[in-house]
Write a protein that holds these residues in place. Structure first.
Motif, PDB file in Angstrom:
ATOM      1  N   UNK A 208       0.834  -1.198   0.000  1.00  0.00           N
ATOM      2  CA  UNK A 208       0.000   0.000   0.000  1.00  0.00           C
ATOM      3  C   UNK A 208       0.870   1.249   0.000  1.00  0.00           C
ATOM      4  N   UNK A 209       0.650   2.094  -1.000  1.00  0.00           N
ATOM      5  CA  UNK A 209       1.475   3.290  -1.154  1.00  0.00           C
ATOM      6  C   UNK A 209       0.960   4.101  -2.336  1.00  0.00           C
ATOM      7  N   UNK A 210       1.499   5.296  -2.461  1.00  0.00           N
ATOM      8  CA  UNK A 210       1.324   6.055  -3.702  1.00  0.00           C
ATOM      9  C   UNK A 210       2.473   5.660  -4.623  1.00  0.00           C
ATOM     10  N   UNK A 211       2.136   5.264  -5.826  1.00  0.00           N
ATOM     11  CA  UNK A 211       3.127   4.813  -6.798  1.00  0.00           C
ATOM     12  C   UNK A 211       3.383   5.924  -7.803  1.00  0.00           C
ATOM     13  N   UNK A 212       4.669   6.225  -7.993  1.00  0.00           N
ATOM     14  CA  UNK A 212       5.084   7.311  -8.876  1.00  0.00           C
ATOM     15  C   UNK A 212       5.876   6.763 -10.051  1.00  0.00           C
ATOM     16  N   UNK A 213       5.525   7.222 -11.229  1.00  0.00           N
ATOM     17  CA  UNK A 213       6.302   6.934 -12.433  1.00  0.00           C
ATOM     18  C   UNK A 213       7.484   7.895 -12.507  1.00  0.00           C
ATOM     19  N   UNK A 214       8.605   7.379 -12.963  1.00  0.00           N
ATOM     20  CA  UNK A 214       9.823   8.180 -13.084  1.00  0.00           C
ATOM     21  C   UNK A 214      10.465   7.907 -14.438  1.00  0.00           C
ATOM     22  N   UNK A 215      11.025   8.948 -15.029  1.00  0.00           N
ATOM     23  CA  UNK A 215      11.716   8.757 -16.307  1.00  0.00           C
ATOM     24  C   UNK A 215      12.930   9.663 -16.391  1.00  0.00           C
ATOM     25  N   UNK A 216      13.993   9.118 -16.943  1.00  0.00           N
ATOM     26  CA  UNK A 216      15.222   9.866 -17.230  1.00  0.00           C
ATOM     27  C   UNK A 216      15.222  10.124 -18.732  1.00  0.00           C
ATOM     28  N   UNK A 217      15.014  11.391 -19.111  1.00  0.00           N
ATOM     29  CA  UNK A 217      14.716  11.714 -20.497  1.00  0.00           C
ATOM     30  C   UNK A 217      15.755  12.647 -21.093  1.00  0.00           C
ATOM     31  N   UNK A 218      16.241  12.252 -22.261  1.00  0.00           N
ATOM     32  CA  UNK A 218      17.063  13.148 -23.062  1.00  0.00           C
ATOM     33  C   UNK A 218      16.113  13.912 -23.974  1.00  0.00           C
ATOM     34  N   UNK A 219      15.959  15.203 -23.733  1.00  0.00           N
ATOM     35  CA  UNK A 219      14.933  15.958 -24.462  1.00  0.00           C
ATOM     36  C   UNK A 219      15.344  16.272 -25.891  1.00  0.00           C
ATOM     37  N   UNK A 220      16.620  16.537 -26.089  1.00  0.00           N
ATOM     38  CA  UNK A 220      17.112  16.836 -27.433  1.00  0.00           C
ATOM     39  C   UNK A 220      18.410  16.072 -27.652  1.00  0.00           C
ATOM     40  N   UNK A 221      18.719  15.783 -28.873  1.00  0.00           N
ATOM     41  CA  UNK A 221      19.886  14.961 -29.187  1.00  0.00           C
ATOM     42  C   UNK A 221      21.178  15.587 -28.662  1.00  0.00           C
ATOM     43  N   UNK A 222      21.238  16.894 -28.615  1.00  0.00           N
ATOM     44  CA  UNK A 222      22.466  17.574 -28.232  1.00  0.00           C
ATOM     45  C   UNK A 222      22.540  17.905 -26.744  1.00  0.00           C
ATOM     46  N   UNK A 223      21.513  17.538 -25.984  1.00  0.00           N
ATOM     47  CA  UNK A 223      21.565  17.791 -24.539  1.00  0.00           C
ATOM     48  C   UNK A 223      22.690  16.963 -23.916  1.00  0.00           C
ATOM     49  N   UNK A 224      23.468  17.532 -23.020  1.00  0.00           N
ATOM     50  CA  UNK A 224      24.586  16.792 -22.409  1.00  0.00           C
ATOM     51  C   UNK A 224      24.163  15.842 -21.301  1.00  0.00           C
ATOM     52  N   UNK A 225      22.926  15.917 -20.863  1.00  0.00           N
ATOM     53  CA  UNK A 225      22.485  15.075 -19.762  1.00  0.00           C
ATOM     54  C   UNK A 225      20.982  14.813 -19.875  1.00  0.00           C
ATOM     55  N   UNK A 226      20.505  13.871 -19.047  1.00  0.00           N
ATOM     56  CA  UNK A 226      19.081  13.563 -18.992  1.00  0.00           C
ATOM     57  C   UNK A 226      18.390  14.442 -17.946  1.00  0.00           C
ATOM     58  N   UNK A 227      17.116  14.667 -18.181  1.00  0.00           N
ATOM     59  CA  UNK A 227      16.267  15.332 -17.202  1.00  0.00           C
ATOM     60  C   UNK A 227      15.442  14.271 -16.474  1.00  0.00           C
ATOM     61  N   UNK A 228      15.153  14.524 -15.214  1.00  0.00           N
ATOM     62  CA  UNK A 228      14.335  13.606 -14.420  1.00  0.00           C
ATOM     63  C   UNK A 228      12.917  14.134 -14.312  1.00  0.00           C
ATOM     64  N   UNK A 229      11.969  13.271 -14.616  1.00  0.00           N
ATOM     65  CA  UNK A 229      10.561  13.649 -14.532  1.00  0.00           C
ATOM     66  C   UNK A 229       9.805  12.655 -13.660  1.00  0.00           C
ATOM     67  N   UNK A 230       8.751  13.164 -13.024  1.00  0.00           N
ATOM     68  CA  UNK A 230       7.892  12.358 -12.163  1.00  0.00           C
ATOM     69  C   UNK A 230       6.440  12.503 -12.579  1.00  0.00           C
ATOM     70  N   UNK A 231       5.687  11.415 -12.430  1.00  0.00           N
ATOM     71  CA  UNK A 231       4.253  11.492 -12.580  1.00  0.00           C
ATOM     72  C   UNK A 231       3.615  12.055 -11.316  1.00  0.00           C
ATOM     73  N   UNK A 232       2.312  12.203 -11.352  1.00  0.00           N
ATOM     74  CA  UNK A 232       1.600  12.813 -10.241  1.00  0.00           C
ATOM     75  C   UNK A 232       1.338  11.822  -9.114  1.00  0.00           C
ATOM     76  N   UNK A 233       1.516  10.551  -9.380  1.00  0.00           N
ATOM     77  CA  UNK A 233       1.284   9.539  -8.363  1.00  0.00           C
ATOM     78  C   UNK A 233      -0.099   8.928  -8.470  1.00  0.00           C
ATOM     79  N   UNK A 234      -0.171   7.628  -8.195  1.00  0.00           N
ATOM     80  CA  UNK A 234      -1.450   6.929  -8.180  1.00  0.00           C
ATOM     81  C   UNK A 234      -1.500   6.036  -6.941  1.00  0.00           C
ATOM     82  N   UNK A 235      -2.631   6.054  -6.268  1.00  0.00           N
ATOM     83  CA  UNK A 235      -2.764   5.332  -5.010  1.00  0.00           C
ATOM     84  C   UNK A 235      -3.048   3.856  -5.255  1.00  0.00           C
ATOM     85  N   UNK A 236      -2.297   3.020  -4.562  1.00  0.00           N
ATOM     86  CA  UNK A 236      -2.551   1.581  -4.532  1.00  0.00           C
ATOM     87  C   UNK A 236      -2.813   1.208  -3.077  1.00  0.00           C
TER      88      UNK A 236
END
Length: 122
Positions: free
Chosen positions: A90-118
């Protein structure tokens, strides 16, 4: 901008199954790692499972053999199939992604979903 939108979750009895899904949209060149984290009441957010773009998966010990993470690279989605659920899940479950937004970006950005209750009832 990038958005992660989760779906699924809900209330289930102990021993049951649930599936949560997450779709990423927006300015995305490549998603390197997608995963699920969870936060139970009074506890810190913790890793549940991750999957890389080549399909390598990792699970926290408590869910091994019960949960399965999968992704569709073409659709930028990730799902978590949860079986044999118990009250400790039982918890709130969050989606996470490490995303390269553009081909020339030197690093990934971290994004989170809003969470869903289980919620698992015993």
């Amino acid at each position: 901008q990038v958005q992660l939108v989760e779906s699924g979750g809900g209330l289930v009895q102990a021993g049951g199954s649930l599936r949560v899904s997450c779709a990423a949209s927006g300015s995305i060149f490549k998603i390197n790692v997608m995963g699920w984290y969870r936060q139970a009441p009074g506890k810190e957010r913790a890793l549940v499972a991750t999957v890389t773009s080549d399909g390598t998966t990792k699970y926290t010990d408590s869910v091994k053999g019960r949960f399965t993470i999968s992704r569709d690279n073409a659709k930028n989605t990730v799902a978590l199939q949860m079986n044999s659920l118990d009250s400790e899940d039982t918890a709130v479950y969050y989606c996470n992604a490490q995303i390269r937004r553009r081909a020339w970006d030197p690093y990934d950005y971290t994004y989170w979903g809003q969470g869903t209750q289980v919620t698992v009832s015993s």
